[in-house]
Write a protein that holds these residues in place. Sequence first.
Motif, PDB file in Angstrom:
ATOM      1  N   LEU A   1       8.284  10.234  12.982  1.00  0.00           N
ATOM      2  CA  LEU A   1       7.186  10.326  13.165  1.00  0.00           C
ATOM      3  C   LEU A   1       6.136   9.037  13.333  1.00  0.00           C
TER       4      LEU A   1
ATOM      5  N   THR B   1       9.573  12.532   8.498  1.00  0.00           N
ATOM      6  CA  THR B   1       8.754  11.386   8.706  1.00  0.00           C
ATOM      7  C   THR B   1       9.207   9.819   9.253  1.00  0.00           C
TER       8      THR B   1
ATOM      9  N   THR C   1      12.035  15.574   4.324  1.00  0.00           N
ATOM     10  CA  THR C   1      10.716  14.921   4.530  1.00  0.00           C
ATOM     11  C   THR C   1      10.820  13.627   4.893  1.00  0.00           C
TER      12      THR C   1
ATOM     13  N   ILE D   1       0.944  11.423   5.043  1.00  0.00           N
ATOM     14  CA  ILE D   1       1.949  12.280   5.960  1.00  0.00           C
ATOM     15  C   ILE D   1       3.138  12.974   5.250  1.00  0.00           C
ATOM     16  N   LYS D   2       3.630  12.083   4.455  1.00  0.00           N
ATOM     17  CA  LYS D   2       4.692  12.508   3.762  1.00  0.00           C
ATOM     18  C   LYS D   2       4.468  13.490   2.795  1.00  0.00           C
TER      19      LYS D   2
ATOM     20  N   VAL E   1       4.079  16.911   4.835  1.00  0.00           N
ATOM     21  CA  VAL E   1       5.159  17.427   5.178  1.00  0.00           C
ATOM     22  C   VAL E   1       6.221  18.060   4.162  1.00  0.00           C
TER      23      VAL E   1
ATOM     24  N   LYS F   1       4.851   6.716   9.725  1.00  0.00           N
ATOM     25  CA  LYS F   1       6.021   7.303   9.038  1.00  0.00           C
ATOM     26  C   LYS F   1       5.791   6.648   7.445  1.00  0.00           C
TER      27      LYS F   1
ATOM     28  N   SER G   1       3.081   6.349   5.943  1.00  0.00           N
ATOM     29  CA  SER G   1       1.850   7.007   5.320  1.00  0.00           C
ATOM     30  C   SER G   1       2.283   8.004   4.466  1.00  0.00           C
TER      31      SER G   1
END
Length: 279
Positions: free
Chosen positions: A194, A191, A187, A202-203, A206, A197, A199
């Motif tokens: 991205l 991330t 992860t 988002i983590k 994912v 990253k 956030s």
Amino acid sequence: MTSFSALFKQMFVQKRRYAHLVLLVQTFAVIFMFLMDLITSNNFAKGFLVFAQNSHPKFCDIIFAVGIITTAIGDLVFLGLLCWQNEKINLSQTWHLIPVSDIKLWWINILTSMVQCAYIFVIQVVLGIIVLIFDCMSYGLSFSTMNKKVGFSWSWPDVMGVIEMLLYLIGLVLIIFCFVSFADLLTRTITDQLPGKNSTVIKIFVMAILVIIGVTIAFKINDQLTAAYMRHLMKNSNGYSVYSVDTLPMAIIEFFAGSIILGAINSFLIEKFVEPKIR
């Protein structure tokens, strides 16, 4: 380079406090549940009693029963704490400043967690045996007589069964540690490439996808290996039912093989892609 023993001892001491914390909380939980069981007329731990299933149990019987309940819950909590601590160390820049390779640091991290699991398990088993001995004495039974009542003897098949179960538990805990590290490190690797990253959402998203994919693949592989194993047994069963065959050895092999594969991937990720942060 820092020696293996010095680094192992340092990690072990740091993690041991979680074992003591869980054991302390479990002790208070046993006392609380014991009192609650007395208040509720011995209905709370009824299904876990060793003796007196149909009569009034004695104090040691209740303590042993609530000890079984709290041990199961406490071990799950302890496993979660160790997973969290493992990843905290894996992503800690402070730990990675120690003059030792990242791969060696990761394996020592996993090994100390495994030893911690053995540490708390041995303490719980010893305390459980002590309570059970007093429980047997309160009913006028010897410990050996109780073993016979539950169908356990010190024969080779029974001993092998215990060893097999211990290997199963070791393999299960090991692959959990390795998979949690795999999900976390992968992860972080994804991330970091991205936008946004940092956030947390988002983590988490994912990681959830990776966990779902990983668990699905693991179940598919297990189904295929189990089917192949059953076909092999059917060819060599000589008329015996294959459904009575012990499949734990295959599960143990899967756990340890999976742990080695995930461990190799984790070592590669943490050395090549994941940048530890100051913690």
